[in-house]
Design a protein around this motif. Structure first.
Motif, PDB file in Angstrom:
ATOM      1  N   ARG A  36       0.818  -1.215   0.000  1.00  0.00           N
ATOM      2  CA  ARG A  36       0.000   0.000   0.000  1.00  0.00           C
ATOM      3  C   ARG A  36       0.855   1.270   0.000  1.00  0.00           C
ATOM      4  O   ARG A  36       0.586   2.205  -0.765  1.00  0.00           O
ATOM      5  CB  ARG A  36      -0.927   0.014   1.212  1.00  0.00           C
ATOM      6  CG  ARG A  36      -1.764   1.286   1.319  1.00  0.00           C
ATOM      7  CD  ARG A  36      -2.542   1.342   2.622  1.00  0.00           C
ATOM      8  NE  ARG A  36      -3.401   0.206   2.789  1.00  0.00           N
ATOM      9  CZ  ARG A  36      -4.707   0.192   2.499  1.00  0.00           C
ATOM     10  NH1 ARG A  36      -5.280   1.280   2.010  1.00  0.00           N
ATOM     11  NH2 ARG A  36      -5.427  -0.884   2.694  1.00  0.00           N
ATOM     12  N   GLN A  81      -8.960   0.665 -13.597  1.00  0.00           N
ATOM     13  CA  GLN A  81      -9.941  -0.132 -12.855  1.00  0.00           C
ATOM     14  C   GLN A  81      -9.270  -0.793 -11.653  1.00  0.00           C
ATOM     15  O   GLN A  81      -9.816  -0.813 -10.563  1.00  0.00           O
ATOM     16  CB  GLN A  81     -10.574  -1.168 -13.789  1.00  0.00           C
ATOM     17  CG  GLN A  81     -11.674  -2.003 -13.174  1.00  0.00           C
ATOM     18  CD  GLN A  81     -11.168  -3.207 -12.394  1.00  0.00           C
ATOM     19  OE1 GLN A  81     -10.219  -3.864 -12.797  1.00  0.00           O
ATOM     20  NE2 GLN A  81     -11.793  -3.481 -11.271  1.00  0.00           N
ATOM     21  N   MET A  82      -8.078  -1.314 -11.856  1.00  0.00           N
ATOM     22  CA  MET A  82      -7.355  -1.963 -10.755  1.00  0.00           C
ATOM     23  C   MET A  82      -6.981  -0.950  -9.679  1.00  0.00           C
ATOM     24  O   MET A  82      -7.067  -1.246  -8.486  1.00  0.00           O
ATOM     25  CB  MET A  82      -6.106  -2.682 -11.274  1.00  0.00           C
ATOM     26  CG  MET A  82      -6.418  -3.875 -12.166  1.00  0.00           C
ATOM     27  SD  MET A  82      -4.945  -4.813 -12.610  1.00  0.00           S
ATOM     28  CE  MET A  82      -4.770  -5.789 -11.089  1.00  0.00           C
ATOM     29  N   ALA A  84      -8.626   1.699  -8.950  1.00  0.00           N
ATOM     30  CA  ALA A  84      -9.865   2.112  -8.285  1.00  0.00           C
ATOM     31  C   ALA A  84     -10.315   1.100  -7.239  1.00  0.00           C
ATOM     32  O   ALA A  84     -11.043   1.449  -6.303  1.00  0.00           O
ATOM     33  CB  ALA A  84     -10.971   2.331  -9.319  1.00  0.00           C
ATOM     34  N   GLU A  85      -9.891  -0.154  -7.409  1.00  0.00           N
ATOM     35  CA  GLU A  85     -10.292  -1.223  -6.492  1.00  0.00           C
ATOM     36  C   GLU A  85      -9.073  -2.057  -6.098  1.00  0.00           C
ATOM     37  O   GLU A  85      -9.000  -3.246  -6.400  1.00  0.00           O
ATOM     38  CB  GLU A  85     -11.346  -2.105  -7.161  1.00  0.00           C
ATOM     39  CG  GLU A  85     -12.604  -1.351  -7.552  1.00  0.00           C
ATOM     40  CD  GLU A  85     -13.571  -2.198  -8.362  1.00  0.00           C
ATOM     41  OE1 GLU A  85     -13.385  -3.430  -8.456  1.00  0.00           O
ATOM     42  OE2 GLU A  85     -14.519  -1.616  -8.913  1.00  0.00           O
ATOM     43  N   GLU A  87      -6.326  -4.259  -4.104  1.00  0.00           N
ATOM     44  CA  GLU A  87      -6.335  -5.341  -3.107  1.00  0.00           C
ATOM     45  C   GLU A  87      -4.891  -5.530  -2.654  1.00  0.00           C
ATOM     46  O   GLU A  87      -4.232  -6.503  -2.996  1.00  0.00           O
ATOM     47  CB  GLU A  87      -6.896  -6.614  -3.733  1.00  0.00           C
ATOM     48  CG  GLU A  87      -8.340  -6.481  -4.190  1.00  0.00           C
ATOM     49  CD  GLU A  87      -8.861  -7.743  -4.857  1.00  0.00           C
ATOM     50  OE1 GLU A  87      -8.429  -8.852  -4.466  1.00  0.00           O
ATOM     51  OE2 GLU A  87      -9.681  -7.619  -5.779  1.00  0.00           O
ATOM     52  N   TRP A  93      -3.693 -10.195  -6.963  1.00  0.00           N
ATOM     53  CA  TRP A  93      -3.885  -8.821  -7.442  1.00  0.00           C
ATOM     54  C   TRP A  93      -2.534  -8.135  -7.644  1.00  0.00           C
ATOM     55  O   TRP A  93      -2.300  -7.497  -8.684  1.00  0.00           O
ATOM     56  CB  TRP A  93      -4.744  -8.016  -6.459  1.00  0.00           C
ATOM     57  CG  TRP A  93      -5.088  -6.644  -6.986  1.00  0.00           C
ATOM     58  CD1 TRP A  93      -6.197  -6.300  -7.685  1.00  0.00           C
ATOM     59  CD2 TRP A  93      -4.291  -5.455  -6.886  1.00  0.00           C
ATOM     60  NE1 TRP A  93      -6.146  -4.967  -8.025  1.00  0.00           N
ATOM     61  CE2 TRP A  93      -4.990  -4.422  -7.537  1.00  0.00           C
ATOM     62  CE3 TRP A  93      -3.063  -5.159  -6.302  1.00  0.00           C
ATOM     63  CZ2 TRP A  93      -4.505  -3.122  -7.627  1.00  0.00           C
ATOM     64  CZ3 TRP A  93      -2.566  -3.858  -6.394  1.00  0.00           C
ATOM     65  CH2 TRP A  93      -3.288  -2.855  -7.045  1.00  0.00           C
TER      66      TRP A  93
END
Length: 129
Positions: A36, A81-82, A84-85, A87, A93
């Motif tokens: 992250r 898209q990845m 935006a969401e 993991e 992911w």
């Protein structure tokens, strides 16, 4: 090996690709870890990078093979898209994101940039190596 000459308008984008490729190496080395703190700041940089490319290339698409444009747009859509969401702690992911980003940066450097360079406006610097 002779250094690759790159249109002056693309040099910054190529440097950003190098930064992304370094991140991909780290993600693929430890995909099971949560990345992250590395990914979130990079997402913001990627969005700026994507917008810069989309703006720069918009006037030249008519000169470029349609499959290159389609790949460019498909990759950007998937990566957005990845992002935006995300993991962050998901090994699958992290691996998919890293492989998609790595392959996209390589595609742009090896195929798309050489195709668009002849159609970009020449500035005072022209080609730089």
């Amino acid at each position: 090996m002779k250094p690759l000459k790159r249109h002056s308008a693309l040099i910054g984008l190529s440097r950003e690709h190098h930064h992304s490729l370094s991140l991909c190496v780290r993600l693929l080395r430890t995909p099971e870890e949560e990345h992250r703190n590395e990914l979130e700041p990079h997402f913001a940089e990627l969005e700026v990078h994507f917008c810069e490319e989309e703006t720069m290339f918009a006037p030249v698409w008519q000169n470029i093979a349609p499959e290159l444009k389609a790949r460019f747009e498909r990759d950007h859509a998937k990566l957005r898209q990845m992002m935006a969401e995300p993991e962050y702690g998901n090994k699958v992911w992290n691996t998919d994101f890293a492989v998609t980003l790595r392959d996209h940066a390589r595609f742009e450097e090896r195929e798309l940039f050489p195709a668009v360079e002849p159609f970009l406006p020449s500035g005072p610097a022209g080609l730089e190596g």
